[in-house]
Each structure stands twice: as structure tokens, then as C-alpha cells.
Design a protein around this motif. Structure first.
Motif, PDB file in Angstrom:
ATOM      1  N   HIS A  52      25.874  18.641  72.518  1.00 12.89           N
ATOM      2  CA  HIS A  52      25.444  20.136  73.385  1.00 12.89           C
ATOM      3  C   HIS A  52      26.824  19.646  75.133  1.00 12.89           C
ATOM      4  O   HIS A  52      27.950  19.398  74.191  1.00 12.89           O
TER       5      HIS A  52
ATOM      6  N   VAL B  68      12.949  20.684  73.420  1.00  7.60           N
ATOM      7  CA  VAL B  68      12.754  22.173  72.463  1.00  7.60           C
ATOM      8  C   VAL B  68      11.284  21.590  71.184  1.00  7.60           C
ATOM      9  O   VAL B  68      10.791  22.782  71.471  1.00  7.60           O
TER      10      VAL B  68
ATOM     11  N   ARG C 281      19.489  26.565  77.511  1.00  9.29           N
ATOM     12  CA  ARG C 281      19.761  27.240  77.558  1.00  9.29           C
ATOM     13  C   ARG C 281      21.220  26.825  79.113  1.00  9.29           C
ATOM     14  O   ARG C 281      20.529  26.263  79.447  1.00  9.29           O
TER      15      ARG C 281
ATOM     16  N   ASP D 102      25.272  28.176  72.994  1.00  7.09           N
ATOM     17  CA  ASP D 102      24.566  29.616  71.839  1.00  7.09           C
ATOM     18  C   ASP D 102      24.297  29.706  70.646  1.00  7.09           C
ATOM     19  O   ASP D 102      23.230  29.836  70.117  1.00  7.09           O
TER      20      ASP D 102
ATOM     21  N   ILE E 281      21.668  26.961  69.766  1.00  6.48           N
ATOM     22  CA  ILE E 281      20.423  27.724  69.984  1.00  6.48           C
ATOM     23  C   ILE E 281      19.826  28.086  68.700  1.00  6.48           C
ATOM     24  O   ILE E 281      18.800  27.569  68.531  1.00  6.48           O
TER      25      ILE E 281
ATOM     26  N   GLU F  55      16.552  27.370  66.109  1.00  4.51           N
ATOM     27  CA  GLU F  55      16.146  27.898  66.393  1.00  4.51           C
ATOM     28  C   GLU F  55      16.263  28.727  64.659  1.00  4.51           C
ATOM     29  O   GLU F  55      14.426  28.587  63.982  1.00  4.51           O
TER      30      GLU F  55
END
Length: 189
Positions: free
Chosen positions: A15, A163, A170, A175, A178, A182
Motif C-alpha cells: 500500500h 475489501v 481507493r 490503482d 486494486i 478485484e
């Protein structure tokens, strides 16, 4: 002599807190590179069955993409069993005799230093660099350089929980990471 910072961790997921710490230490100590060193089995934490090592490695690649000073060092992923920093640093110092290593730790790990495996031997092989973490003390009898880093209270466990419960992550991680989470349906997505 090449000056290299090492930031170890599970990076489950990586992160902006990790990236901020790495960049601040790189700049403050005028290092040549930061090596992100994901571990296979951290000795100080019970291993969580979260995601596969390959997924953590891929997310880390996505997180550091575009910064030529950030490199992944997979040595601990390649070993079986607990990843002891003392063993890792012995290998790295042998394999890279022209490098000076700076091992970056948060204040939570500074408090834990007396319990590190072979700590007295380890401080002979690496310079520890401590960064602040909210609600932890930086008091220690071991030699630690300190780098002031803007306070950012993000943790991988907090991100996994967000999550899992469908909350936004966000601006907490890049991104592309992320998107990967997903796409691969990680952390209960």
C-alpha cells in the motif's frame, strides 16, 4: 559502495504506506535503491492463509512499477520455513560485498528488536533504520538511525478488512493493485 535500503514485509497487499516509507528513507539517507523483500513466513507473525506468494509478488511489482529506484528482492520467498533477517543478511552481505545495507523497520519492530533471532549478530551486518508508527515507542538499546516520515496510518490488515466488507480502498493503495485484487477475487472480493 552501493547503499541499499531493505523494506521487508508480507506486502499483503502493498500500500501507499510502504511506498511512502521507502521513498522517504531513500531520499533522507541518499540511498541508491530500495529493495522490497517480501517474506514467505515471517517469524514474528502467525502466517495468515490470505493470498499466494505469487499474488503478493505480482501486487508488489504493480505497486513499484515506474520507480527505477525500487527493486524486488525475492530471497526470502525462495526459502522454506521462517524468514530470519539474520540469515538473510548473512547471505546478502556475502552475495553483494560492495553493498551497504540499511534495514527499514517501523516503531512496532523497534520495540520487538530484543526478541529478534540472533539480534547481536544481526546488528553487525546491517544498519537499522527506524520510522515512526502511531502509538509505538522508538526507545531501544540497539543502534537505529531514525528517519522522519509523514504519519500515514495504513496497514495491510486494515485494507484486507475493508475489501472483505466492501468498503473503498481507493487512495490507500495504487490503482493497479486494486484492479489486481478485484480481478483475482482476493481478500473476499
Amino acid at each position: 559502495m552501493k547503499k541499499v535500503g531493505i523494506l521487508g514485509g508480507t506486502f499483503d497487499p502493498p500500500h501507499y504506506g510502504h511506498l511512502l516509507i521507502a521513498n522517504e528513507v531513500l531520499s533522507a539517507l541518499q540511498l541508491d535503491e530500495i529493495w522490497f523483500m517480501p517474506n514467505h513466513e515471517p517469524p514474528h507473525k502467525k502466517k495468515q492463509e490470505s493470498v499466494m506468494d505469487e499474488d503478493r509478488l505480482q501486487m508488489l511489482k504493480l505497486a513499484i512499477a515506474g520507480n527505477p529506484d525500487f527493486v524486488i528482492q525475492p530471497i526470502e520467498l525462495e526459502r522454506i520455513g521462517p524468514s530470519y533477517t539474520a540469515d538473510t543478511m548473512k547471505i546478502l552481505n556475502h552475495d553483494y560485498p560492495d553493498h551497504q545495507f540499511f534495514f527499514i523497520i517501523g516503531a512496532d519492530m523497534i520495540e520487538y528488536l530484543p526478541k529478534w533471532h540472533k539480534i547481536d549478530e544481526l546488528v553487525q551486518h546491517v544498519q537499522f533504520v527506524g520510522v515512526e508508527r502511531p502509538s509505538y515507542s522508538r526507545q531501544t538499546d540497539f543502534p537505529v538511525l531514525y528517519v522522519d516520515v509523514p504519519a500515514i496510518d495504513i496497514s495491510s490488515s486494515m485494507i484486507r478488512d475493508r475489501v472483505r466488507f466492501g468498503k473503498t480502498v481507493r487512495y490507500l493503495l495504487p490503482d493497479p493493485v486494486i484492479d489486481y485484487i478485484e480481478e483475482k477475487h482476493l481478500y473476499g472480493t
